[in-house]
Design a protein around this motif. Structure first.
Motif, PDB file in Angstrom:
ATOM      1  N   TYR A   1       4.530  18.718   4.787  1.00 19.97           N
ATOM      2  CA  TYR A   1       3.425  17.862   4.363  1.00 19.97           C
ATOM      3  C   TYR A   1       3.199  16.692   5.301  1.00 19.97           C
ATOM      4  O   TYR A   1       4.094  16.301   6.039  1.00 19.97           O
ATOM      5  CB  TYR A   1       3.720  17.289   2.973  1.00 19.97           C
ATOM      6  N   ARG A   2       2.033  16.082   5.163  1.00 16.33           N
ATOM      7  CA  ARG A   2       1.849  14.731   5.694  1.00 16.33           C
ATOM      8  C   ARG A   2       2.822  13.869   4.906  1.00 16.33           C
ATOM      9  O   ARG A   2       2.873  13.951   3.671  1.00 16.33           O
ATOM     10  CB  ARG A   2       0.406  14.280   5.427  1.00 16.33           C
ATOM     11  N   PRO A   3       3.637  13.045   5.606  1.00 20.12           N
ATOM     12  CA  PRO A   3       4.631  12.268   4.870  1.00 20.12           C
ATOM     13  C   PRO A   3       3.993  11.310   3.866  1.00 20.12           C
ATOM     14  O   PRO A   3       2.855  10.896   4.018  1.00 20.12           O
ATOM     15  CB  PRO A   3       5.336  11.457   5.970  1.00 20.12           C
ATOM     16  N   MET A   4       4.794  10.960   2.849  1.00 19.31           N
ATOM     17  CA  MET A   4       4.410   9.875   1.953  1.00 19.31           C
ATOM     18  C   MET A   4       4.752   8.566   2.686  1.00 19.31           C
ATOM     19  O   MET A   4       5.777   8.483   3.360  1.00 19.31           O
ATOM     20  CB  MET A   4       5.251   9.996   0.684  1.00 19.31           C
ATOM     21  N   TRP A   5       3.892   7.573   2.561  1.00 18.96           N
ATOM     22  CA  TRP A   5       4.128   6.312   3.275  1.00 18.96           C
ATOM     23  C   TRP A   5       3.955   5.132   2.336  1.00 18.96           C
ATOM     24  O   TRP A   5       3.073   5.129   1.478  1.00 18.96           O
ATOM     25  CB  TRP A   5       3.114   6.128   4.414  1.00 18.96           C
TER      26      TRP A   5
ATOM     27  N   TYR B   1       0.844  -1.198   0.000  1.00 16.29           N
ATOM     28  CA  TYR B   1       0.000   0.000   0.000  1.00 16.29           C
ATOM     29  C   TYR B   1       0.880   1.249   0.000  1.00 16.29           C
ATOM     30  O   TYR B   1       2.025   1.207   0.455  1.00 16.29           O
ATOM     31  CB  TYR B   1      -0.861   0.036   1.272  1.00 16.29           C
ATOM     32  N   ASP B   2       0.334   2.367  -0.465  1.00 19.46           N
ATOM     33  CA  ASP B   2       1.057   3.633  -0.323  1.00 19.46           C
ATOM     34  C   ASP B   2       0.094   4.814  -0.310  1.00 19.46           C
ATOM     35  O   ASP B   2      -1.008   4.732  -0.845  1.00 19.46           O
ATOM     36  CB  ASP B   2       2.096   3.809  -1.442  1.00 19.46           C
ATOM     37  N   VAL B   3       0.544   5.865   0.330  1.00 22.06           N
ATOM     38  CA  VAL B   3      -0.224   7.123   0.369  1.00 22.06           C
ATOM     39  C   VAL B   3       0.743   8.275   0.090  1.00 22.06           C
ATOM     40  O   VAL B   3       1.920   8.181   0.412  1.00 22.06           O
ATOM     41  CB  VAL B   3      -0.934   7.331   1.731  1.00 22.06           C
ATOM     42  N   PRO B   4       0.249   9.351  -0.534  1.00 22.38           N
ATOM     43  CA  PRO B   4       1.153  10.425  -0.976  1.00 22.38           C
ATOM     44  C   PRO B   4       1.410  11.489   0.096  1.00 22.38           C
ATOM     45  O   PRO B   4       0.774  11.498   1.150  1.00 22.38           O
ATOM     46  CB  PRO B   4       0.364  11.052  -2.122  1.00 22.38           C
ATOM     47  N   TYR B   5       2.320  12.375  -0.215  1.00 18.81           N
ATOM     48  CA  TYR B   5       2.448  13.610   0.571  1.00 18.81           C
ATOM     49  C   TYR B   5       1.145  14.396   0.442  1.00 18.81           C
ATOM     50  O   TYR B   5       0.479  14.356  -0.612  1.00 18.81           O
ATOM     51  CB  TYR B   5       3.573  14.500   0.013  1.00 18.81           C
TER      52      TYR B   5
ATOM     53  N   ILE C   1       0.143  15.394  -3.287  1.00 15.60           N
ATOM     54  CA  ILE C   1       1.247  16.300  -3.614  1.00 15.60           C
ATOM     55  C   ILE C   1       2.335  15.439  -4.237  1.00 15.60           C
ATOM     56  O   ILE C   1       2.769  14.452  -3.645  1.00 15.60           O
ATOM     57  CB  ILE C   1       1.800  17.002  -2.342  1.00 15.60           C
ATOM     58  N   THR C   2       2.730  15.792  -5.439  1.00  9.26           N
ATOM     59  CA  THR C   2       3.811  15.045  -6.085  1.00  9.26           C
ATOM     60  C   THR C   2       4.945  16.015  -6.415  1.00  9.26           C
ATOM     61  O   THR C   2       4.709  17.209  -6.622  1.00  9.26           O
ATOM     62  CB  THR C   2       3.323  14.383  -7.389  1.00  9.26           C
ATOM     63  N   LEU C   3       6.153  15.469  -6.479  1.00 11.62           N
ATOM     64  CA  LEU C   3       7.295  16.293  -6.857  1.00 11.62           C
ATOM     65  C   LEU C   3       7.953  15.674  -8.078  1.00 11.62           C
ATOM     66  O   LEU C   3       8.040  14.445  -8.193  1.00 11.62           O
ATOM     67  CB  LEU C   3       8.327  16.356  -5.733  1.00 11.62           C
ATOM     68  N   HIS C   4       8.377  16.541  -8.963  1.00 16.69           N
ATOM     69  CA  HIS C   4       9.133  16.079 -10.118  1.00 16.69           C
ATOM     70  C   HIS C   4      10.391  16.926 -10.218  1.00 16.69           C
ATOM     71  O   HIS C   4      10.305  18.147 -10.302  1.00 16.69           O
ATOM     72  CB  HIS C   4       8.293  16.188 -11.392  1.00 16.69           C
ATOM     73  N   ARG C   5      11.549  16.274 -10.166  1.00 16.07           N
ATOM     74  CA  ARG C   5      12.834  16.980 -10.170  1.00 16.07           C
ATOM     75  C   ARG C   5      12.834  18.155  -9.202  1.00 16.07           C
ATOM     76  O   ARG C   5      13.204  19.279  -9.560  1.00 16.07           O
ATOM     77  CB  ARG C   5      13.167  17.466 -11.573  1.00 16.07           C
ATOM     78  N   GLY C   6      12.345  17.888  -8.024  1.00 15.77           N
ATOM     79  CA  GLY C   6      12.399  18.897  -6.974  1.00 15.77           C
ATOM     80  C   GLY C   6      11.214  19.837  -6.932  1.00 15.77           C
ATOM     81  O   GLY C   6      10.980  20.503  -5.930  1.00 15.77           O
ATOM     82  N   GLN C   7      10.448  19.914  -8.014  1.00 12.76           N
ATOM     83  CA  GLN C   7       9.334  20.869  -8.079  1.00 12.76           C
ATOM     84  C   GLN C   7       8.044  20.232  -7.582  1.00 12.76           C
ATOM     85  O   GLN C   7       7.686  19.147  -8.044  1.00 12.76           O
ATOM     86  CB  GLN C   7       9.086  21.285  -9.538  1.00 12.76           C
ATOM     87  N   VAL C   8       7.346  20.945  -6.711  1.00  7.03           N
ATOM     88  CA  VAL C   8       6.013  20.490  -6.322  1.00  7.03           C
ATOM     89  C   VAL C   8       5.096  20.756  -7.506  1.00  7.03           C
ATOM     90  O   VAL C   8       5.081  21.855  -8.061  1.00  7.03           O
ATOM     91  CB  VAL C   8       5.515  21.245  -5.079  1.00  7.03           C
ATOM     92  N   GLN C   9       4.335  19.729  -7.911  1.00  2.00           N
ATOM     93  CA  GLN C   9       3.562  19.882  -9.146  1.00  2.00           C
ATOM     94  C   GLN C   9       2.181  20.484  -8.956  1.00  2.00           C
ATOM     95  O   GLN C   9       1.510  20.784  -9.926  1.00  2.00           O
ATOM     96  CB  GLN C   9       3.460  18.523  -9.853  1.00  2.00           C
TER      97      GLN C   9
END
Ligand code: FES
Ligand code: FES
Lengths: 714, 152
Positions: free
Chosen positions: A433-437, A331-335, A642-650
């Motif tokens: 953020y709430r951590p990604m898990w 299972y996983d959950v995002p930031y 919340i996702t990050l791509h190459r350091g940027q919050v998308q």
């Protein structure tokens, strides 16, 4: 937050005369003397007032916890008024200043968190009310020359025969008396106010736009500031050219601060425009290359290794090795960003020797310490005022005091009062953020279909590592990472189990987010349990009932939610049901949800919710918090990421970080268990069960097990 | 530039492209109107311009020049306003930040449609976000406000 659940410090009541000639009741710290004299340090004459009664009969109650929507501004006054016997319509509430006497009795700092406010303050507030009542009654009795026992109190008036005196008329004389050594509190069976639904005290001021929030603070000569912060976490300013920003109409100055570059202007809008016009060259920091997609792969790989032991019994690996039937899942959950509706803001007015700060905060004494450090002032020279909070959800409780420290850095470089306002983009991209898990689970099923071995490995950043709360980390395990998993009630009947934890460090700042660790563990454990029930071919409700037979409070809410929902009854075509039960912050909540698919999107039609939070102060408040938790949890279940791509919050604003709307709102029914068990919290416990309840319903409907949040059908 | 705010004529010296929201909050000191997104996504900045609900965060000052603006302060000058009464009866508010905007949106809705259906309420109020999740009471609140309005 995970909280020690005892109120350990003894309270010392102090009373005295208010500056305006009224009665003040407060609590002095142990060792600080039994009674503090008038005029010592506070204009009230008593340090750390909890209740003030003025000559005009008004009763002011000071809240040591912050009101951010959860309703303590009403539940705590109810506790005072129950004992005091005042006129409810004359009650006013204010946030207390930052001071040690308002420290959380369990945390040792002033903090609003862990859904603790009501139970933590409950006795203090009742004692303050009872003390004031006794002193007012004694004052009247003495004046009338009769024993105090001949007097009674009604609606803000002391009465004896046909004699009557209002609280206000007695307050000044009462303030000169010595407080009683101890006061008796009413027995719960005699409560007339506690337990009755009561409307929010400041509701009318808020709907009429009169209530002053942090962003509404206006000081004479105030300027407005906004900050250009690095485009990725840990970045720094290499160089900047202020010329274009300075040429923006309304901009008055551009200053470098440790967190970036601040633009000072005559309006918030001009400050934000100035920030867009700024030319900054950023230096890469540790967060420059982070992509959540890769990070998640790393987490998943880690989850396949044991990690530190958070809880264990027997030998889970050996038992799994021997088992005939094993169920396994990841299972996983995002930031997630908190996105309180009122974005962060701080107003600072720095004088030559002292400083005033206005900010909606959940951690005032921590903020004062940070401000003192930045400003080079003694903490006693900093007055922190807490206006109303437009939501908090944990974001306004930062042990690192990021927003306050930054505002003080700006204030040092500006003349006169300055208000730093975060845009929504600053908020969504600002981290904490709430951590990604990620989680990996395996269970062995025995002959009857119930689990006989269980292994759960959790991977995610520690929220408290590197903060003063790190002392709560035991043997490398941050309890907030595994709460709800390491102490799952399902483990009790399993002979061999292990819960392991990896706490990778990373550049993305993390923080507690409404329901903290439970926001992921409930989803994972309650979904996985559903997988086991289906694998065993047992109805998910029956399956839980068998496993929870020795957990009366879990079972109580589970049964009540199922009954309220009508579990097992046929549903309309194209709909299915799921349920979940979870304990957090001393309260037990079960939720059952009915879902369908509309154009491939999950739609939640109705939710039945049952809660056991011990004795209830304000039932309307509890119901509102359950509703609120469900909406907050549904946003995370269906939309939040919340996702990050190459350091940027998308993500940047509500168009790409959507929150639930009115049209998404299910019909919610809340039932409250009549309970005499210890009082628990209500601000957070409504959140955890909804995501798994919905995921379980989606499985029932489609046969697809969704193991990532937000829930999306492939 | 001139405009009327809550019945009072105001003359402000601001850039024509300055959003009405910040003219109200930062220039005129009327902080009852709140900020939430700045891009017409949340509705917390809702005011009435010539009786119509608009998002003040994306309404340029130049477009309201000479017009009549009502903010929450103006609406609440009548504490008996059906929406405020309904909001109080149903204890709608939580943190409260979104509520002045909700009230302004609801007031415009019931002024236009005295007997809205639930579907009309949902579509009329759907642009108003509430992070505290007061939606159940907002729906009930608008129904009740319409009812009060009809019997008034
Ligand atoms: S601030 Fe205007 S719609 Fe959000
Ligand atoms: S009441 Fe808090 S955002 Fe709506």
């Amino acid at each position: 937050m995970t909280t020690p659940r005892t109120v350990s410090r003894r309270d010392f009541i102090s009373t005295g005369l208010a500056a305006a000639g009224g009665l003040v009741v407060g609590f002095a710290l142990p060792g600080g003397g039994r009674r503090l004299l008038a005029g010592e340090e506070s204009p009230d004459g008593v340090l750390n007032a909890f209740v003030r009664i003025a000559a005009d009969d008004s009763v002011t109650i000071l809240l040591k916890h912050a009101e951010m929507g959860q309703g303590i501004s009403t539940s705590l006054p109810m506790a005072v008024a129950e004992e005091l016997g005042c006129d409810w319509s004359r009650i006013r509430v204010e946030h207390a200043p930052a001071a040690p006497a308002y420290f959380h009795t369990a945390f040792g700092i002033q903090v609003t968190g862990g859904s603790t406010s009501t139970w933590e303050s409950f006795e203090q507030m009742r004692k303050a009310g009872a003390t004031a009542r006794v002193m007012l009654v004694e004052t009247a009795a003495e004046a009338w020359g009769i024993p105090a026992s001949d007097c009674r109190v009604e609606n803000g008036v002391v009465l004896a025969g046909d004699r009557r005196a209002t609280f206000g008329s007695l307050a000044a004389a009462a303030g000169r008396r010595t407080p009683p050594d101890s006061v008796a509190l009413k027995a719960p069976k005699d409560w007339t106010l506690i337990g009755k639904s009561t409307k929010r005290l400041e509701g009318a001021d808020k709907s009429a736009g009169r209530a002053v929030f942090g962003l509404d603070v206006r000081r004479p000569g105030q300027v407005f500031a906004a900050v250009a912060r690095p485009p990725h976490f840990g970045g720094t300013v290499a160089s900047f050219d202020p010329a274009r920003a300075k040429a923006t109409p309304g901009v008055v100055d551009v200053v470098a601060v440790p967190s970036g570059v601040a633009v000072i202007a005559k309006s918030t809008w001009a400050a934000w425009r100035g920030v867009s016009a700024l030319e900054v060259t950023w230096k890469d920091g540790p967060g420059a290359g982070v992509s959540t997609r890769t990070l998640l792969e790393e987490y998943r790989a880690l989850a396949r290794t044991p990690g530190l032991k958070a809880a264990a019994k027997g030998d889970a690996e050996a038992a799994l090795g021997k088992a005939a039937k094993i169920i396994e899942a990841e299972y996983d959950v995002p930031y997630l960003a908190h996105a309180p509706m009122e974005p962060l803001n701080v107003t600072v007015e720095l004088g030559p020797t002292a400083c005033d700060i206005w900010t909606g905060t959940q951690m005032p004494t921590t903020d004062v310490a940070a401000a003192a450090r930045v400003l080079g002032l003694d903490p006693s020279k900093i007055r922190l005022h807490t206006p109303w909070l437009g939501g908090g959800f944990g974001r306004r409780a930062n042990p690192r005091a990021d927003f306050v420290a930054e505002a003080c850095e700006i204030a040092k470089r500006v003349r006169g009062p300055v208000q730093v306002a975060w845009s929504r983009e600053d908020d969504i991209r600002g981290g904490y953020y709430r951590p990604m898990w990620a989680s990996r689970l395996r269970a062995a099923l025995g002959a009857g279909g119930l689990p006989t071995a269980w292994s759960h490995t959790i991977v995610g950043q520690s929220i408290i590592a590197g903060t003063p709360f790190a002392m709560m980390i035991q043997d490398g395990v941050d309890g907030t990472s595994v709460e709800g998993a390491a102490n799952s009630p399902y483990l009790a009947g399993i002979p061999d189990f292990r819960v392991g934890l990896h706490s990778p460090v990373g550049p993305v700042p993390v923080l507690w987010w409404r329901s903290v660790g439970h926001s992921h563990t409930a989803f994972v454990v309650e979904s996985f349990l559903d997988e086991l029930a289906h694998a065993a071919g047992i109805d998910p409700l029956e399956y839980r009932r068998s496993l929870l037979r020795n957990h009366a409070r879990h079972l109580g809410v589970l049964n009540l939610a199922a009954e309220t929902f009508g579990w097992g009854r046929p549903l309309p075509e194209g709909r299915a049901a799921g349920l979940a039960v979870h304990e957090s912050f001393g309260s037990f909540v079960a939720q059952a949800a009915e879902v369908s698919l509309e154009g491939g999107r999950i739609r939640v039609h109705r939710v039945a919710c049952a809660v056991d939070c011990g004795p209830v102060v304000n039932p309307a408040g509890v119901e509102a918090q359950m509703q609120s938790g469900i909406v907050f949890g549904l946003t995370a279940a269906l939309r939040g990421e919340i996702t990050l791509h190459r350091g940027q919050v998308q993500q940047s604003n509500f168009h790409d970080y959507p929150i639930l709307r009115l049209s998404d709102m299910p019909e919610v029914t809340v039932r409250i268990v009549n309970s005499t068990e210890p009082m628990g919290g209500v601000g957070e416990p409504g959140v955890p069960p909804i995501a798994p309840a919905v995921a379980n319903a989606v499985f029932s409907l489609t046969g697809k097990r969704l193991r990532s949040l937000p829930l999306r059908l492939p | 530039m001139k405009l009327t705010v809550n019945g009072r004529e105001q003359d402000v010296d601001v850039a024509p492209e300055m959003p009405l929201l910040w003219v109200l909050r930062d220039t005129l000191g009327l902080t009852g109107t709140k900020f939430g997104c700045g891009m017409s996504q949340c509705g917390v900045c809702t005011v009435h311009v010539d009786g119509k609900a608009v998002r003040s965060c994306t309404t340029m000052m130049s477009s309201v020049e000479g017009k009549s603006v009502t903010t929450i302060e103006g609406l609440a000058a009548d504490p008996g306003h059906p929406v405020l009464r309904a909001w109080h009866e149903l204890d709608v508010v939580q943190c409260g930040w979104c509520q002045p905007g909700q009230v302004m949106g609801a007031a415009a809705l019931v002024a236009k449609n005295a007997s809205p259906t639930d579907a009309e309420i949902v579509s009329g109020m759907n642009g108003h976000l509430c992070r505290c999740g007061t939606y159940g009471r907002i729906l009930a609140g608008v129904r009740r406000a319409a009812e009060i309005g009809r019997t008034k």
